[in-house]
Design a protein around this motif. Structure first.
Motif, PDB file in Angstrom:
ATOM      1  N   GLU A 256       0.829  -1.211   0.000  1.00 19.29           N
ATOM      2  CA  GLU A 256       0.000   0.000   0.000  1.00 19.29           C
ATOM      3  C   GLU A 256       0.865   1.264   0.000  1.00 19.29           C
ATOM      4  O   GLU A 256       0.596   2.212  -0.733  1.00 19.29           O
ATOM      5  N   ASN A 257       1.896   1.257   0.820  1.00 16.91           N
ATOM      6  CA  ASN A 257       2.742   2.448   0.884  1.00 16.91           C
ATOM      7  C   ASN A 257       3.632   2.582  -0.351  1.00 16.91           C
ATOM      8  O   ASN A 257       3.984   3.682  -0.751  1.00 16.91           O
ATOM      9  N   MET A 258       3.978   1.440  -0.944  1.00 18.15           N
ATOM     10  CA  MET A 258       4.773   1.504  -2.181  1.00 18.15           C
ATOM     11  C   MET A 258       4.003   2.198  -3.295  1.00 18.15           C
ATOM     12  O   MET A 258       4.580   2.848  -4.154  1.00 18.15           O
ATOM     13  N   LYS A 259       2.663   2.050  -3.299  1.00 21.00           N
ATOM     14  CA  LYS A 259       1.853   2.747  -4.295  1.00 21.00           C
ATOM     15  C   LYS A 259       2.108   4.249  -4.215  1.00 21.00           C
ATOM     16  O   LYS A 259       2.377   4.914  -5.217  1.00 21.00           O
ATOM     17  N   THR A 260       2.003   4.776  -2.998  1.00 24.45           N
ATOM     18  CA  THR A 260       2.224   6.209  -2.817  1.00 24.45           C
ATOM     19  C   THR A 260       3.663   6.574  -3.156  1.00 24.45           C
ATOM     20  O   THR A 260       3.927   7.624  -3.757  1.00 24.45           O
ATOM     21  N   ALA A 261       4.589   5.674  -2.812  1.00 29.17           N
ATOM     22  CA  ALA A 261       6.005   5.941  -3.101  1.00 29.17           C
ATOM     23  C   ALA A 261       6.234   6.047  -4.608  1.00 29.17           C
ATOM     24  O   ALA A 261       7.070   6.832  -5.065  1.00 29.17           O
ATOM     25  N   ILE A 262       5.487   5.267  -5.390  1.00 33.45           N
ATOM     26  CA  ILE A 262       5.624   5.330  -6.846  1.00 33.45           C
ATOM     27  C   ILE A 262       5.081   6.653  -7.378  1.00 33.45           C
ATOM     28  O   ILE A 262       5.629   7.234  -8.316  1.00 33.45           O
ATOM     29  N   ILE A 263       4.034   7.145  -6.759  1.00 35.75           N
ATOM     30  CA  ILE A 263       3.530   8.470  -7.146  1.00 35.75           C
ATOM     31  C   ILE A 263       4.596   9.531  -6.834  1.00 35.75           C
ATOM     32  O   ILE A 263       4.848  10.434  -7.633  1.00 35.75           O
ATOM     33  N   MET A 264       5.249   9.398  -5.673  1.00 40.76           N
ATOM     34  CA  MET A 264       6.328  10.330  -5.309  1.00 40.76           C
ATOM     35  C   MET A 264       7.462  10.252  -6.329  1.00 40.76           C
ATOM     36  O   MET A 264       8.009  11.269  -6.763  1.00 40.76           O
ATOM     37  N   GLY A 265       7.833   9.019  -6.701  1.00 40.25           N
ATOM     38  CA  GLY A 265       8.887   8.835  -7.709  1.00 40.25           C
ATOM     39  C   GLY A 265       8.485   9.474  -9.033  1.00 40.25           C
ATOM     40  O   GLY A 265       9.298  10.145  -9.683  1.00 40.25           O
ATOM     41  N   SER A 266       7.218   9.287  -9.419  1.00 38.09           N
ATOM     42  CA  SER A 266       6.736   9.856 -10.683  1.00 38.09           C
ATOM     43  C   SER A 266       6.754  11.379 -10.626  1.00 38.09           C
ATOM     44  O   SER A 266       7.072  12.046 -11.615  1.00 38.09           O
ATOM     45  N   ALA A 267       6.382  11.920  -9.474  1.00 39.27           N
ATOM     46  CA  ALA A 267       6.390  13.375  -9.310  1.00 39.27           C
ATOM     47  C   ALA A 267       7.812  13.916  -9.454  1.00 39.27           C
ATOM     48  O   ALA A 267       8.051  14.909 -10.155  1.00 39.27           O
ATOM     49  N   MET A 268       8.761  13.253  -8.800  1.00 43.49           N
ATOM     50  CA  MET A 268      10.150  13.709  -8.890  1.00 43.49           C
ATOM     51  C   MET A 268      10.649  13.609 -10.336  1.00 43.49           C
ATOM     52  O   MET A 268      11.317  14.509 -10.844  1.00 43.49           O
ATOM     53  N   ALA A 269      10.307  12.509 -11.014  1.00 44.01           N
ATOM     54  CA  ALA A 269      10.740  12.331 -12.410  1.00 44.01           C
ATOM     55  C   ALA A 269      10.132  13.411 -13.304  1.00 44.01           C
ATOM     56  O   ALA A 269      10.762  13.861 -14.262  1.00 44.01           O
ATOM     57  N   SER A 270       8.906  13.823 -12.980  1.00 37.63           N
ATOM     58  CA  SER A 270       8.247  14.833 -13.812  1.00 37.63           C
ATOM     59  C   SER A 270       8.966  16.179 -13.721  1.00 37.63           C
ATOM     60  O   SER A 270       8.931  16.968 -14.659  1.00 37.63           O
ATOM     61  N   PHE A 271       9.623  16.446 -12.598  1.00 35.27           N
ATOM     62  CA  PHE A 271      10.467  17.641 -12.513  1.00 35.27           C
ATOM     63  C   PHE A 271      11.741  17.454 -13.339  1.00 35.27           C
ATOM     64  O   PHE A 271      12.154  18.330 -14.080  1.00 35.27           O
ATOM     65  N   CYS A 272      12.337  16.284 -13.163  1.00 30.93           N
ATOM     66  CA  CYS A 272      13.638  16.003 -13.796  1.00 30.93           C
ATOM     67  C   CYS A 272      13.628  16.306 -15.288  1.00 30.93           C
ATOM     68  O   CYS A 272      14.565  16.904 -15.809  1.00 30.93           O
ATOM     69  N   VAL A 273      12.545  15.912 -15.977  1.00 32.62           N
ATOM     70  CA  VAL A 273      12.524  16.023 -17.447  1.00 32.62           C
ATOM     71  C   VAL A 273      12.253  17.449 -17.932  1.00 32.62           C
ATOM     72  O   VAL A 273      12.291  17.708 -19.130  1.00 32.62           O
ATOM     73  N   GLU A 274      11.992  18.356 -17.004  1.00 29.28           N
ATOM     74  CA  GLU A 274      11.658  19.722 -17.419  1.00 29.28           C
ATOM     75  C   GLU A 274      12.867  20.553 -17.852  1.00 29.28           C
ATOM     76  O   GLU A 274      12.711  21.575 -18.513  1.00 29.28           O
ATOM     77  N   LYS A 275      14.052  20.142 -17.435  1.00 34.96           N
ATOM     78  CA  LYS A 275      15.270  20.857 -17.855  1.00 34.96           C
ATOM     79  C   LYS A 275      16.373  19.846 -18.143  1.00 34.96           C
ATOM     80  O   LYS A 275      16.234  18.658 -17.852  1.00 34.96           O
ATOM     81  N   PHE A 276      17.465  20.304 -18.696  1.00 37.15           N
ATOM     82  CA  PHE A 276      18.596  19.419 -18.940  1.00 37.15           C
ATOM     83  C   PHE A 276      19.218  18.969 -17.622  1.00 37.15           C
ATOM     84  O   PHE A 276      19.351  19.773 -16.684  1.00 37.15           O
ATOM     85  N   GLY A 277      19.615  17.704 -17.575  1.00 34.07           N
ATOM     86  CA  GLY A 277      20.361  17.191 -16.435  1.00 34.07           C
ATOM     87  C   GLY A 277      19.587  17.304 -15.135  1.00 34.07           C
ATOM     88  O   GLY A 277      18.355  17.338 -15.129  1.00 34.07           O
ATOM     89  N   PRO A 278      20.283  17.364 -13.997  1.00 41.40           N
ATOM     90  CA  PRO A 278      19.603  17.438 -12.698  1.00 41.40           C
ATOM     91  C   PRO A 278      19.245  18.891 -12.310  1.00 41.40           C
ATOM     92  O   PRO A 278      18.841  19.139 -11.180  1.00 41.40           O
ATOM     93  N   GLU A 279      19.380  19.804 -13.251  1.00 47.21           N
ATOM     94  CA  GLU A 279      19.196  21.235 -12.981  1.00 47.21           C
ATOM     95  C   GLU A 279      17.881  21.544 -12.258  1.00 47.21           C
ATOM     96  O   GLU A 279      17.852  22.225 -11.236  1.00 47.21           O
ATOM     97  N   ARG A 280      16.785  21.009 -12.818  1.00 48.12           N
ATOM     98  CA  ARG A 280      15.468  21.304 -12.238  1.00 48.12           C
ATOM     99  C   ARG A 280      15.334  20.748 -10.824  1.00 48.12           C
ATOM    100  O   ARG A 280      14.674  21.343  -9.968  1.00 48.12           O
TER     101      ARG A 280
END
Lengths: 307, 307
Positions: A256-280
């Motif tokens: 159950e908690n891993m589900k939420t953790a995957i949403i957190m991971g997806s949220a972090m990834a959605s920032f990552c792709v907004e700029k080059f590299g780890p900048e965002r």
């Protein structure tokens, strides 16, 4: 709660339909650390760099609660360098250059101060190095997460299978799950992988989201529909960092908690792709993360009222 | 609540990695009717068939509450025939044969008894025929939903744009949304389409789910991860039938209710692909649908507890 993050720290040269950068900071351990340190500290990095890896980047990581003791600095060599070009769909890419440099001699040694860590994230590298890290830990972490790639699936199947038998969560993309099992159906592939050792499987599908498999359960997390995916480099590692960071923060590794953790991971990834590299990833704060997670809630939430 | 369903009724010959069938029942109006009639009746079909369309199929539709008065039967011609072969990924297919037959002269006439219908589903066909149906209705339905395809986007852009300006919901797949707008980003494509007339856009992504856009809101519904997608033919029309059927049953066309309707459409589509043609749709009952919808709830539901 502490997380050991094993993986490359590198320079990347990236070409996407939106632009081109020549030599920016990259590497699995870098992205995992930047993402996970939003949730807990310390993140205990294990990596290898050359004499060219910037002091300023090391300081920035340190400032965010990343331990650098497990990072070997080789004085007379250069850091790992990767160069790639993304296709328009951003889900496929061509590798243009791979200069292993220091990575050719990567042999991770876990510092005594890292012993007793609760979580272990094994970023993509040689399967035998990944299992060597597990063996060096005197007390088994609560959760061991493994990333790998097509190259190792093809060239070192026996070593990879051994490493797989030692971990709790495998994190791969859909084509890797197919390649590992010979099954085209992701559901069938998942069933086979869950018999290879991992009790959990996360299948990353880029802009199409991610699936979590465990026993007979499956959970699906979408990717946020973005106007532009600027640069997908590091999105998978950032996802891993957010996932493990949240599990560590909440001290709960239930399905159950891993589900939420995957949403957190997806949220972090959605920032990552907004700029080059780890900048965002360096720009965002807790409020940004909370708002982004709320967007995920709105994206998938519906009221069911069977009529 | 009543739904007019306009579209082909046809024979299909289908080849998938799982098998091959020579001449089975197909067509947009057929799939829409089988799906929607689980939710409300009457479904008022508008189509054209030849002398070869089986009486038994007509009787089965009638038994399920589908009005046949708007179906023209041409005594000296054959029904529309389509033949196609799916690739392994099931998201792409090659058309092998298209015999228009009666469809070459399809000129839908809305029977007087269909006037006053609440919902209109315009299955994929000539844009000028779709707009002609709208013009024939004395009272505008509460909601008009339009399906179209690459062929019309390319060959009849002006007619399609006119039809688009008359409808409430456009339902296309991701490549069609890109083609229609020249935008690769689905988010950007959606913004453009919502300026062309429809207040709502549904982008179907096959095994990757569906997106609903409205004003600045977006909702994502996953596809159920299935062991095998046996035959995707008709999945899009079945989705449309489930979507409209649920809206009609609940008499609520708000964005919030459309979210649930998309889950219903996805659930119906997940049955459709389990067997060749509409076969599986004829087997299921309300309990099967409820159970399937519950699987969707479990697939995406997570507890968020920002920490």
């Amino acid at each position: 709660m502490s997380i050991i993050a094993v993986g490359s720290m590198a320079f990347d040269a990236i070409e996407t339909p939106f632009g081109k950068v020549d030599r920016i900071i990259g590497g699995a351990a870098t992205y995992i650390s930047y993402a996970a340190s939003n949730f807990v500290t310390p993140i205990r990095a294990v990596s290898i760099v050359g004499n060219d890896f910037p002091e300023s980047e090391m300081n920035e990581l340190k400032r965010r609660g990343v331990s650098l003791e497990g990072i070997e600095v080789v004085k007379d060599q250069k850091s790992f360098f990767w160069s790639g070009r993304y296709h328009l769909d951003m889900n496929t890419r061509d590798t243009l250059v791979t200069d292993l440099n220091v990575m050719a001699n990567f042999n991770p040694v876990i510092p005594e101060s890292y012993q007793g860590s609760d979580f272990l994230m094994l970023g993509n590298t040689l399967p035998s190095l990944q299992s060597s890290v597990i063996r060096q830990l005197k007390k088994r972490p609560k959760l061991i997460v493994l990333d790998t790639m097509n190259f190792w699936i093809e060239s070192m199947p026996a070593e990879l299978r051994e490493t797989l038998s030692m971990v709790d969560v495998l994190m791969v993309n859909d084509s890797e799950a197919r390649q590992l099992t010979g099954e085209f159906s992701i559901v069938k592939a998942a069933r086979k992988i869950l018999q290879m050792g991992p009790s959990h499987l996360i299948v990353k599908k880029g802009e199409h989201g991610a699936l979590l498999f465990h026993e007979n359960h499956v959970f699906f997390a979408p990717a946020l529909p973005l106007e532009d995916v600027f640069d997908p480099t590091g999105a998978g590692d950032t996802f891993a960092g957010g996932f493990l960071g949240y599990l560590a923060k909440t001290r709960d590794i239930s399905f159950e908690n891993m589900k939420t953790a995957i949403i957190m991971g997806s949220a972090m990834a959605s920032f990552c792709v907004e700029k080059f590299g780890p900048e965002r990833l360096k720009e965002i704060n807790q409020q940004d993360i909370d708002q982004r997670v709320q967007q995920f809630v709105e994206l998938v939430q519906f009221d069911i009222d069977l009529v």
